[in-house]
Scaffold this motif. Structure first.
Motif, short mmCIF file in Angstrom:
data_model
loop_
_atom_site.label_atom_id
_atom_site.label_comp_id
_atom_site.label_asym_id
_atom_site.label_seq_id
_atom_site.Cartn_x
_atom_site.Cartn_y
_atom_site.Cartn_z
N ILE A 143 39.91 14.04 12.22
CA ILE A 143 39.61 13.72 10.83
C ILE A 143 40.01 14.90 9.95
N ASP A 144 40.64 14.59 8.84
CA ASP A 144 41.07 15.62 7.90
C ASP A 144 39.88 16.49 7.49
N LYS A 145 40.11 17.78 7.39
CA LYS A 145 39.00 18.71 7.09
C LYS A 145 38.41 18.46 5.71
N SER A 146 39.21 17.98 4.76
CA SER A 146 38.67 17.68 3.44
C SER A 146 37.66 16.54 3.51
N ILE A 147 37.82 15.63 4.45
CA ILE A 147 36.86 14.54 4.64
C ILE A 147 35.65 15.04 5.40
N ARG A 148 35.87 15.90 6.40
CA ARG A 148 34.74 16.44 7.15
C ARG A 148 33.79 17.23 6.26
N ARG A 149 34.32 17.88 5.23
CA ARG A 149 33.48 18.69 4.36
C ARG A 149 32.64 17.86 3.39
#
Length: 801
Positions: A143-149
């Motif tokens: 999962i893209d890190k921008s979504i994980r955050r």
């Protein structure tokens, strides 16, 4: 309302029935047999509860969540910023070297699910009490890190609560070691399903609807330094990643990374009563590590950089600030004076009492203090001290990049080497005798970690700390505070069930709307396609004019209110209240410029503006900051507010410093230079004026549709300080008067911040509201935002190299 339940009990039963397809919580009882004896002469025991969920099932839910379809990676990739492929880019985990290496070790066609774990013990009680929770979180690197955050996306899930106990059944001398053993015992039970899944793979339905053979492998573990040492089975005064000697942590020498095979063999020998040589040398603890059986996992490479605790709180706040303050002439008192006199900015916290009296610091205070600390220190300390502080700040800002290239990683490493080149000044001044500090040593592992797992912003401990609010503190507040762990697990289960049901309803409603829309398109209502729409109908005027104007403004890079704050301000009022002494001359020059060269011949020396002329004045507007990948991967509209407020009864005047294009540079023809990189960028003080003033002189200017800004200029960016690297500038004057002009609003790039050149000792008459007028020379603060750092530090240094 015809509800299907009549009381709370029946309602909760309905909610519990919704969660039939998700992972259930389980409680595993653990018994700790101590070495203390009870009154009967028997060993004391303590029963502990480990609440857990199956991590493989949680990974299945994440891999198959259709909300992540556009943000999932199933294979590694290489990104480059040049056509030749010489400059590699690092951002998400899929761009790192770890994924490529793991892919070569697995069967052809295998899909890796890089497991990201995070844990940290937190207090639940308020003001008093000893109630604590130890949550363990899981996410995946697909999962893209921008979504994980984003907490609202629920891309990081809770998989367990570790038991928190004082272990009073053990004597004090064994209690600490037994606590370490209990942690690894619980983590081993929690992560046991990952062993078989990592070896053989598991078929999973992915977000794109395809079935893949997925191998979940532990790739990253997010934790602060004490917990990293707990995970790595070593003492806290050593590095949890490499074999650095205890007295060599302050140097630049590269040490080999710890080996999982070697460490496990040493720990096994120690558990059998042997005394391996490296057991004491590496500071190991005699525990059975939970990670030794996890396939393909290297726990020492998995421990990720911690920007919050290692850099902001550790290296900067706990060490550099204290050392540099002690080196400043005047010490804490002088540093506090400079913080109190610092010019204000909307994106900068003003420390009105200084920093020495702040008793409780948060991450926000750390970040705001480092924005101005280099400017505060300049002039008051030795050059070597300033250079050392600058190197640390550069390292922190480079570590924050969301996209790294080989060039930026070199700059990151150069900043680390620069600090070590100048750090000895603290020894010469008697501030330090050595630098054997683990958090300073850990800075040398940042470049390697970024190349392995992607940029450090994807593994910040700020994320898990924010998750405490929902997964720990809120859940605890909904319990009766007795036997709270089981109640927290039940509450979270029901919250997830309600959220999944809500998502389903939204999806089903959207599908119904699509179907209805298709049916409406197929239905012939008798109206001809060529029949014009009624101009007075709601369909023709559904978009309000203000919305259309706002969209047009954003397309031009700015946003301004529909109505001005001063609708009919007189020219003499602008001179009196706003200090725009040259407004009349600047406006006439602007009108002649827009009307064409023949306008001056027609009007001659006649003044076009009189003191009673009226203009509409705005006190603020917003400009759109340019998108910079190093600051944010996802292009988004970030607005920067420009203020121009005159003095009121209880408040001082506030005029923003702005970065603007110099009209003399003919910037309209320079399309290759991005905003902020123009050859003649200049700093101005801004006063926002509307387009109405273009019509007060009786000249019709149909093409002059943009608002105008009255500005007072500073000198261009020509020189920078050789010690702190900041650009120096002063007021631009002409015949002992401030050079001013009126420019289009589109020439404003962004707001900025100036730091006075204090000298050795600050003038005691300077205050935050008056220092800009009293000081004669300034530093341009390139540490205010990451945008400014990239434009005026990173790109400048890169070009010089």
């Amino acid at each position: 309302m015809c509800l299907s339940f009549q009381n709370k009990y029946a309602f909760l039963k309905k909610v519990d029935s919704l969660e039939s397809r998700s992972t259930k919580w389980e409680c595993e009882k653990l018994e700790a047999v101590g070495d203390e004896l009870d009154e009967n002469g028997n060993r004391r025991t303590e029963t502990l509860e480990l609440w857990k969920r199956n991590p493989v099932e949680c990974i299945k839910e994440l891999m198959g969540n259709p909300e992540f379809h556009e943000h999932m990676k199933y294979a590694p990739e290489h990104l480059y910023c040049d056509p030749e492929g010489k400059q590699q880019l690092y951002e998400n985990m899929s761009t790192g070297d770890w994924w490529w290496r793991m892919q070569e070790n697995l069967p052809k066609g295998a899909t890796i699910a890089p497991v990201i774990l995070a844990s940290d013990k937190t207090s639940l009680s308020r003001f008093s009490g000893d109630k604590s929770a130890w949550p363990v979180y899981l996410s995946i690197g697909n999962i893209d890190k921008s979504i994980r955050r984003k907490l609202s996306m629920h891309a990081t899930v809770l998989i367990g609560y570790l038991p928190v106990s004082k272990l009073e059944c053990f004597s004090k001398q064994h209690r600490a070691l037994e606590g370490y053993c209990l942690f690894h015992r619980c983590m081993r039970a929690l992560l046991a399903p990952l062993i078989a899944a990592g070896r053989n793979g598991v078929d999973m339905v992915c977000a794109d609807g395809l079935v893949r053979r997925v191998y979940p492998i532990l790739a990253a573990y997010i934790a602060d330094h004490p917990e990293q040492c707990l995970i790595a089975c070593c003492r806290e005064n050593l590095c949890p990643k490499c074999c650095v000697a205890r007295d060599q942590r302050g140097g630049t020498m590269r040490w080999p990374m710890r080996s999982v095979t070697e460490v496990c063999s040493i720990l096994e020998a120690a558990s059998q009563g042997a005394s391996p040589v490296n057991f004491e040398k590496w500071g190991l603890r005699a525990v059975n590590p939970f990670w030794k059986d996890l396939p393909h996992a290297d726990i020492f490479h998995s421990l990720t950089p911690d920007i919050l605790h290692q850099l902001h709180k550790g290296v900067f706040k706990d060490h550099i600030v204290l050392w540099a303050t002690a080196c400043t002439e005047g010490g804490k008192l002088e540093v506090d004076r400079r913080f109190r006199a610092m010019p204000k900015h909307p994106e900068l916290r003003h420390f009105k009492k200084g920093i020495s009296l702040v008793s409780q610091w948060t991450g926000t205070e750390y970040k705001n203090m480092k924005k101005v600390f280099l400017g505060v220190l300049s002039g008051g300390a030795e050059e070597a001290v300033t250079r050392a502080v600058r190197a640390v700040l550069d390292f922190i800002y480079y570590a924050h990049f969301e996209v790294h290239s080989d060039d930026s990683l070199k700059q990151l490493e150069d900043a680390w080497n620069t600090f070590h080149r100048f750090k000895h000044v603290f020894v010469h001044l008697g501030i330090r005798s050595e630098f054997n500090i683990p958090k300073i040593h850990l800075m040398q592992h940042y470049v390697t970690s970024i190349r392995e797992l992607g940029t450090a912003d994807g593994y910040s401990t700020e994320g898990p700390e924010c998750l405490y609010i929902e997964f720990a503190k809120m859940a605890y507040n909904f319990s009766n505070k007795k036997g709270y762990t089981s109640q927290m697990a039940t509450w979270l289960q029901r919250q997830k069930a309600a959220r999944r049901q809500d998502d389903y309803i939204c999806w089903a409603t959207a599908q119904d709307q699509i179907t209805e829309s298709q049916e409406d398109d197929d239905f012939d209502d008798g109206k001809s396609d060529s029949e014009p729409e009624d101009e007075q109908s709601p369909q023709a005027s559904h978009k309000a004019p203000s919305q259309a104007e706002e969209e047009e403004q954003l397309a031009n890079g700015f946003k301004i209110a529909k109505k001005p704050a001063y609708a009919r301000a007189k020219v003499f009022e602008l001179v009196k209240d706003f200090g725009a002494v040259d407004f009349t001359r600047c406006l006439e020059d602007r009108l002649h410029q827009l009307a064409g060269p023949s306008s001056r011949r027609r009007t001659g020396n006649m003044s076009l503006i009189i003191e009673n002329s009226s203009v509409a004045v705005y006190t603020q507007f917003k400009v759109k900051l340019p998108h910079i990948p190093q600051v944010s991967l996802i292009p988004k509209t970030t607005m920067d507010t420009i203020h121009a407020h005159p003095a009121q009864a209880a408040t001082a005047a506030h005029f923003s410093m702005v970065l603007a294009y110099d009209p003399a540079s003919n910037h309209s023809t320079d399309s290759e230079n991005p905003p902020g990189r123009h050859s003649r960028n200049s700093l101005t003080r801004a006063y926002a004026l509307s387009e109405a003033m273009c019509y007060t002189a009786g000249i019709s200017l149909d093409h002059a549709t943009l608002p105008l800004v009255y500005v007072k200029w500073f000198t261009p960016f020509n020189t920078h300080d050789r010690v702190n690297g900041l650009y120096t500038l002063s007021r631009s004057t002409c015949q002992h008067r401030r050079f001013a002009s009126i420019i289009p609003i589109t020439d404003i790039i962004c707001s900025c911040h100036l730091i006075p050149v204090w000298g050795t000792s600050m003038d005691r008459t300077w205050m935050s509201d008056t220092v800009v007028e009293l000081c004669k020379k300034f530093y341009f603060n390139s540490y205010l935002r990451h945008h400014d750092f990239v434009e005026f530090q990173y790109l400048v240094d890169r070009d010089e190299l």
